[in-house]
Design a protein around this motif. Sequence first.
Motif, PDB file in Angstrom:
ATOM      1  N   VAL A  58       0.855  -1.190   0.000  1.00 46.30           N
ATOM      2  CA  VAL A  58       0.000   0.000   0.000  1.00 46.30           C
ATOM      3  C   VAL A  58       0.885   1.232   0.000  1.00 46.30           C
ATOM      4  O   VAL A  58       1.971   1.249   0.596  1.00 46.30           O
ATOM      5  N   ARG A  59       0.420   2.306  -0.638  1.00 45.92           N
ATOM      6  CA  ARG A  59       1.165   3.569  -0.660  1.00 45.92           C
ATOM      7  C   ARG A  59       0.805   4.369   0.592  1.00 45.92           C
ATOM      8  O   ARG A  59      -0.309   4.863   0.737  1.00 45.92           O
ATOM      9  N   GLY A  60       1.755   4.523   1.502  1.00 46.15           N
ATOM     10  CA  GLY A  60       1.500   5.156   2.782  1.00 46.15           C
ATOM     11  C   GLY A  60       1.216   6.637   2.713  1.00 46.15           C
ATOM     12  O   GLY A  60       0.468   7.179   3.531  1.00 46.15           O
ATOM     13  N   ALA A  61       1.795   7.331   1.745  1.00 47.49           N
ATOM     14  CA  ALA A  61       1.676   8.788   1.678  1.00 47.49           C
ATOM     15  C   ALA A  61       0.237   9.246   1.491  1.00 47.49           C
ATOM     16  O   ALA A  61      -0.110  10.381   1.831  1.00 47.49           O
ATOM     17  N   GLU A  62      -0.612   8.379   0.966  1.00 46.43           N
ATOM     18  CA  GLU A  62      -1.981   8.795   0.645  1.00 46.43           C
ATOM     19  C   GLU A  62      -3.008   8.255   1.645  1.00 46.43           C
ATOM     20  O   GLU A  62      -4.215   8.334   1.406  1.00 46.43           O
ATOM     21  N   ARG A  94       2.734  -3.935   3.007  1.00 45.90           N
ATOM     22  CA  ARG A  94       1.472  -4.670   2.943  1.00 45.90           C
ATOM     23  C   ARG A  94       0.609  -4.440   4.183  1.00 45.90           C
ATOM     24  O   ARG A  94      -0.564  -4.799   4.206  1.00 45.90           O
ATOM     25  N   PHE A  95       1.194  -3.837   5.230  1.00 48.40           N
ATOM     26  CA  PHE A  95       0.451  -3.600   6.461  1.00 48.40           C
ATOM     27  C   PHE A  95       0.137  -2.115   6.620  1.00 48.40           C
ATOM     28  O   PHE A  95       1.014  -1.257   6.424  1.00 48.40           O
ATOM     29  N   VAL A  96      -1.098  -1.813   6.979  1.00 48.04           N
ATOM     30  CA  VAL A  96      -1.480  -0.458   7.355  1.00 48.04           C
ATOM     31  C   VAL A  96      -1.696  -0.455   8.867  1.00 48.04           C
ATOM     32  O   VAL A  96      -2.515  -1.223   9.387  1.00 48.04           O
ATOM     33  N   ILE A  97      -0.932   0.373   9.560  1.00 46.46           N
ATOM     34  CA  ILE A  97      -1.057   0.505  11.014  1.00 46.46           C
ATOM     35  C   ILE A  97      -2.018   1.653  11.303  1.00 46.46           C
ATOM     36  O   ILE A  97      -1.749   2.806  10.959  1.00 46.46           O
ATOM     37  N   VAL A  98      -3.135   1.331  11.929  1.00 46.28           N
ATOM     38  CA  VAL A  98      -4.137   2.335  12.298  1.00 46.28           C
ATOM     39  C   VAL A  98      -3.976   2.573  13.802  1.00 46.28           C
ATOM     40  O   VAL A  98      -4.288   1.697  14.620  1.00 46.28           O
ATOM     41  N   THR A  99      -3.466   3.747  14.159  1.00 47.27           N
ATOM     42  CA  THR A  99      -3.186   4.026  15.564  1.00 47.27           C
ATOM     43  C   THR A  99      -4.420   4.535  16.282  1.00 47.27           C
ATOM     44  O   THR A  99      -5.283   5.196  15.702  1.00 47.27           O
ATOM     45  N   LEU A 100      -4.500   4.228  17.585  1.00 51.38           N
ATOM     46  CA  LEU A 100      -5.667   4.555  18.402  1.00 51.38           C
ATOM     47  C   LEU A 100      -5.257   5.409  19.587  1.00 51.38           C
ATOM     48  O   LEU A 100      -4.131   5.287  20.093  1.00 51.38           O
ATOM     49  N   SER A 101      -6.157   6.246  20.051  1.00 54.35           N
ATOM     50  CA  SER A 101      -5.841   7.129  21.168  1.00 54.35           C
ATOM     51  C   SER A 101      -5.667   6.322  22.454  1.00 54.35           C
ATOM     52  O   SER A 101      -6.575   5.577  22.853  1.00 54.35           O
ATOM     53  N   PRO A 102      -4.527   6.475  23.131  1.00 50.71           N
ATOM     54  CA  PRO A 102      -4.344   5.783  24.418  1.00 50.71           C
ATOM     55  C   PRO A 102      -5.220   6.367  25.515  1.00 50.71           C
ATOM     56  O   PRO A 102      -5.333   5.785  26.595  1.00 50.71           O
ATOM     57  N   LYS A 156      -4.822   3.231  -1.811  1.00 48.43           N
ATOM     58  CA  LYS A 156      -4.116   3.102  -3.084  1.00 48.43           C
ATOM     59  C   LYS A 156      -2.955   2.131  -2.941  1.00 48.43           C
ATOM     60  O   LYS A 156      -2.117   2.262  -2.059  1.00 48.43           O
ATOM     61  N   MET A 157      -2.931   1.147  -3.842  1.00 41.71           N
ATOM     62  CA  MET A 157      -1.894   0.138  -3.833  1.00 41.71           C
ATOM     63  C   MET A 157      -0.685   0.626  -4.636  1.00 41.71           C
ATOM     64  O   MET A 157      -0.780   1.553  -5.449  1.00 41.71           O
ATOM     65  N   SER A 158       0.451  -0.018  -4.410  1.00 42.35           N
ATOM     66  CA  SER A 158       1.675   0.396  -5.101  1.00 42.35           C
ATOM     67  C   SER A 158       1.601   0.144  -6.600  1.00 42.35           C
ATOM     68  O   SER A 158       2.305   0.785  -7.386  1.00 42.35           O
ATOM     69  N   ASN A 159       0.731  -0.780  -7.013  1.00 45.56           N
ATOM     70  CA  ASN A 159       0.591  -1.082  -8.449  1.00 45.56           C
ATOM     71  C   ASN A 159      -0.369  -0.132  -9.160  1.00 45.56           C
ATOM     72  O   ASN A 159      -0.687  -0.329 -10.328  1.00 45.56           O
ATOM     73  N   GLY A 160      -0.857   0.895  -8.430  1.00 42.89           N
ATOM     74  CA  GLY A 160      -1.758   1.864  -9.019  1.00 42.89           C
ATOM     75  C   GLY A 160      -3.226   1.548  -8.826  1.00 42.89           C
ATOM     76  O   GLY A 160      -4.088   2.398  -9.078  1.00 42.89           O
ATOM     77  N   HIS A 161      -3.539   0.333  -8.395  1.00 44.90           N
ATOM     78  CA  HIS A 161      -4.931  -0.049  -8.161  1.00 44.90           C
ATOM     79  C   HIS A 161      -5.465   0.648  -6.908  1.00 44.90           C
ATOM     80  O   HIS A 161      -4.737   0.835  -5.942  1.00 44.90           O
ATOM     81  N   THR A 162      -6.717   1.063  -6.933  1.00 47.13           N
ATOM     82  CA  THR A 162      -7.342   1.714  -5.787  1.00 47.13           C
ATOM     83  C   THR A 162      -8.434   0.819  -5.211  1.00 47.13           C
ATOM     84  O   THR A 162      -9.330   0.376  -5.932  1.00 47.13           O
ATOM     85  N   LEU A 163      -8.353   0.574  -3.908  1.00 45.06           N
ATOM     86  CA  LEU A 163      -9.386  -0.190  -3.224  1.00 45.06           C
ATOM     87  C   LEU A 163     -10.437   0.783  -2.709  1.00 45.06           C
ATOM     88  O   LEU A 163     -10.120   1.688  -1.940  1.00 45.06           O
TER      89      LEU A 163
END
Length: 444
Positions: A58-62, A94-102, A156-163
Amino acid sequence: MPSRREFLIMSAGTLLAISVPGFARNDLPHVRSATAVTQVFGDGIRLAAVAVEYDAPVRGAELSVAGFRVKDRTVTGAFTSASADPRDRAAMGRFVIVTLSPEDDNALLAEKVPPKNGARTSPSAGGGPGKAGDIPPYDTVYRHPEATIMQTGSVKMSNGHTLPPSQTALTTTKVKNPVVDDFQALEFHDPKTGNILRYNLYVPKGYDREKSWPLVLFMHDAGATSDVTRTTLYQGLGAVVWASPEDQASRPCFVLAPEYAEIIADDDSRTSGMLDTTIDLIRALSAQYSIDRNRLYATGQSGGCMMSIAMNIKYPDFFAASLLVAGQWDPALVKPLARQKLWILVSQDDNKAWPGQNAITAALEKEGAKISRATWDGTWSPQEFQTAFNKIDAEGSPINYVSFRKGTVIPPNQSSEGASGHRNTWRIAYGIEPVREWLFRQHG
């Protein structure tokens, strides 16, 4: 029907389970799994993030905070990682880290369980948690960390595909405990005393037997007394902070964190037989690994602090230095400490440890000890702690005694009544980096 002991073990032990059923089906295309990620804070372990694994990078910047929703939690960020560990952050992964408020009300995983009559030996009468050797009610369990997450924005995936956004939620089926997972959970059968001691051991990742390595011993407070080995790692930073990537990068060392099933030190200045067993364990580890016997360090909070004091009295040449947090002892017994290297931290809201350490340091000065004193503010920033540390450190005293100004260790909206000032001392103490650095400067 499980016994109360079995219930406690199951409740606390499942925190490290590899797989616990969430939703049996995963109806999200391109998503492989979701992992609950924990983090240990000064007041205990919390569910801190969810790691979503995709089948391609996955493209992290977006990514954006608005792109994910976690049930009953506050999302604070989203970034890509090479693994479910947030420490592996990368521009793409391949991993998206979704952070949560402590700060979420349900972030903390510790839960108090009302004691049941007859479930455990009751503590002895008195103002403390019990007498040395007592087995108190184990009243704290740790919830299994679980979360339900939904992708509400495009990815957005690195191959240009958008989920596109999904309307299907995914429940975590795995758990990642950074730093905690790096400790081995072991048992020591002491041939001298016959005692069995559960313990956690961190071995430096770059361990080389051709070198000598320091070792930090951390001993927990009475509130973390348990027969679940990992409890001392969950309760706060006292053990895990020394094994963090940041500390290991600058101060690589072994970290030893015993889990005591009994009260180890009491308000009558007595200890259980675990004092000698812990010393025997360190000697056994020193024979097994290349551990520097001139760089053994002791630290502990409350009962663990008192055990540290007792160890230094009985074995005055064993530790190179000790960090003492929120504990006291009979000042008539502390004479051997006068020639040792100590950093003492207490809160002025602590109605036992503060007067207790005042009496101890007065007794040590009568024995000729050079002691530097300072009052700090528990709400200071890291830079403010560093500045205050530099000032007292410049005096060059082997014993440094710091008290936190009244009210400054108590979290906002929390009462200062009861043991709040006591417990919140170690919530702050182990996060002060220059004090940890000072300990490692000392040699036997």
